[in-house]
Design a protein around this motif. Structure first.
Motif, PDB file in Angstrom:
ATOM      1  N   SER A   1       0.856  -1.192   0.000  1.00  7.34           N
ATOM      2  CA  SER A   1       0.000   0.000   0.000  1.00  7.34           C
ATOM      3  C   SER A   1       0.889   1.238   0.000  1.00  7.34           C
ATOM      4  CB  SER A   1      -0.953   0.003   1.202  1.00  7.34           C
ATOM      5  OG  SER A   1      -0.226  -0.023   2.425  1.00  7.34           O
TER       6      SER A   1
ATOM      7  N   ARG B   1       2.694   4.679  -6.150  1.00  8.01           N
ATOM      8  CA  ARG B   1       2.943   4.004  -7.419  1.00  8.01           C
ATOM      9  C   ARG B   1       4.443   3.824  -7.705  1.00  8.01           C
ATOM     10  NH1 ARG B   1       0.480   7.332 -10.230  1.00  8.01           N
ATOM     11  NH2 ARG B   1      -1.435   6.227 -10.773  1.00  8.01           N
TER      12      ARG B   1
ATOM     13  N   ASN C   1      -2.007  -6.312  -3.857  1.00 11.76           N
ATOM     14  CA  ASN C   1      -1.511  -5.004  -4.253  1.00 11.76           C
ATOM     15  C   ASN C   1      -2.592  -3.927  -4.228  1.00 11.76           C
ATOM     16  OD1 ASN C   1       0.064  -2.929  -5.436  1.00 11.76           O
ATOM     17  ND2 ASN C   1      -0.711  -3.492  -7.460  1.00 11.76           N
ATOM     18  N   PHE C   2      -2.397  -2.923  -3.359  1.00 12.40           N
ATOM     19  CA  PHE C   2      -3.294  -1.773  -3.295  1.00 12.40           C
ATOM     20  C   PHE C   2      -2.696  -0.555  -3.989  1.00 12.40           C
ATOM     21  CE2 PHE C   2      -5.145  -4.332   0.018  1.00 12.40           C
ATOM     22  CZ  PHE C   2      -6.487  -3.994   0.021  1.00 12.40           C
TER      23      PHE C   2
ATOM     24  N   PRO D   1      -1.665   1.937  -6.905  1.00  9.41           N
ATOM     25  CA  PRO D   1      -2.381   2.224  -8.157  1.00  9.41           C
ATOM     26  C   PRO D   1      -1.527   1.987  -9.400  1.00  9.41           C
ATOM     27  CG  PRO D   1      -1.633   4.259  -7.165  1.00  9.41           C
ATOM     28  CD  PRO D   1      -1.263   3.167  -6.202  1.00  9.41           C
ATOM     29  N   THR D   2      -1.026   0.775  -9.548  1.00  9.16           N
ATOM     30  CA  THR D   2      -0.209   0.420 -10.704  1.00  9.16           C
ATOM     31  C   THR D   2      -0.191  -1.087 -10.874  1.00  9.16           C
ATOM     32  OG1 THR D   2       1.969   0.709 -11.741  1.00  9.16           O
ATOM     33  CG2 THR D   2       1.947   0.228  -9.390  1.00  9.16           C
ATOM     34  N   GLU D   3       0.097  -1.539 -12.080  1.00 10.08           N
ATOM     35  CA  GLU D   3       0.258  -2.971 -12.322  1.00 10.08           C
ATOM     36  C   GLU D   3       1.698  -3.349 -11.993  1.00 10.08           C
ATOM     37  OE1 GLU D   3      -2.328  -4.877 -13.116  1.00 10.08           O
ATOM     38  OE2 GLU D   3      -3.539  -3.052 -13.043  1.00 10.08           O
TER      39      GLU D   3
ATOM     40  N   ASN E   1      -4.713  -7.639  -7.532  1.00 11.19           N
ATOM     41  CA  ASN E   1      -4.654  -6.184  -7.575  1.00 11.19           C
ATOM     42  C   ASN E   1      -5.992  -5.594  -7.147  1.00 11.19           C
ATOM     43  OD1 ASN E   1      -1.937  -5.707  -8.840  1.00 11.19           O
ATOM     44  ND2 ASN E   1      -2.851  -6.970 -10.453  1.00 11.19           N
TER      45      ASN E   1
ATOM     46  N   HIS F   1      -7.457  -2.075  -7.078  1.00  9.70           N
ATOM     47  CA  HIS F   1      -7.335  -0.664  -7.419  1.00  9.70           C
ATOM     48  C   HIS F   1      -8.664   0.026  -7.081  1.00  9.70           C
ATOM     49  CE1 HIS F   1      -3.623  -1.868  -9.047  1.00  9.70           C
ATOM     50  NE2 HIS F   1      -4.047  -2.248 -10.249  1.00  9.70           N
TER      51      HIS F   1
ATOM     52  N   ASP G   1     -10.325   2.343  -9.603  1.00 10.62           N
ATOM     53  CA  ASP G   1     -10.949   1.620 -10.715  1.00 10.62           C
ATOM     54  C   ASP G   1     -12.371   1.203 -10.352  1.00 10.62           C
ATOM     55  OD1 ASP G   1      -8.534   1.926 -11.936  1.00 10.62           O
ATOM     56  OD2 ASP G   1      -8.062  -0.200 -12.109  1.00 10.62           O
TER      57      ASP G   1
END
Length: 215
Positions: free
Chosen positions: A155, A158, A178-179, A181-183, A194, A196, A199
């Motif tokens: 967390s 990015r 994964n929190f 904001p990216t892949e 993920n 997001h 999103d």
């Protein structure tokens, strides 16, 4: 790629529905002894055939004309999801999301044990949240190895997320939530989820707009 016992490939969307099945069976247990695929489909917001297909990847649980035994299937789902096995995890990034996750009691009830928190802010190092100590992120690699950590929750902003993920994987982490904001740039077969939030908020905005247009 995930395969069932009969070597069928299990779609990821099916795996993602399993916790929902388990949650509903938790609610149903003690209220009803059995449930039909039709009724379960209505609860899940899907069809009876979808329910039967989803569960068929993991075994034959229902009886024609009877349905599913609620208690038995709940236990089967618990085994499939490995709920009875303790999974140790850490959280990297003690901002708003990280702190909120630290206070999320449902983790422990589902078999997850929070072992440590990590951040780069010097003023936070050595403090504790809910009796969980905050370490500097530079200590994360050794901590993962020494405490046999299974899951890493990211967390962080990015720009830092991929470096954190790289260190986690190199140190032996088995999966990442994964929190950021990216892949993340992780191996194709590495277990990762993920989440997001923006999103989801934007998708909700679309649904609200679509509904407003129908009025």
């Amino acid at each position: 790629m995930y395969k069932a016992r009969n070597n069928r490939i299990i779609p990821k969307v099916v795996i993602e529905r399993l916790p929902r099945y388990y949650r509903y069976f938790q609610i149903l247990e003690g209220k009803v002894d059995k449930i039909s695929s039709q009724k379960l489909g209505e609860i899940m917001g899907s069809s009876a055939s979808q329910v039967r297909l989803d569960l068929s990847y993991f075994g034959e649980f229902g009886l024609q004309g009877y349905g599913y035994n609620v208690k038995k299937l709940k236990e089967e789902l618990a085994n499939i999801l490995d709920i009875h096995k303790e999974r140790r995890f850490i959280i990297v990034g003690v901002g708003n999301i990280g702190r909120a996750l630290t206070r999320y009691d449902a983790f422990e009830g589902a078999g997850f044990k929070l072992m440590g928190l990590f951040d780069i802010k010097e003023e936070l190092i050595g403090q504790s949240i809910n009796n969980v100590k905050i370490y500097h992120v530079s200590e994360m690699g050794n901590f993962i190895k020494e405490n046999k950590i299974d899951i890493g929750i990211i967390s962080v902003p990015r720009d830092a997320a991929n470096e954190v993920a790289k260190t986690m994987i190199k140190s032996g982490i088995k999966g990442i939530l994964n929190f950021a904001p990216t892949e993340l740039d992780v191996p194709e077969d590495f277990p990762i989820e993920n989440i997001h939030i923006i999103d989801k908020a934007l998708a909700l905005s679309f649904l609200i707009k679509a509904k407003e247009k129908t009025k």
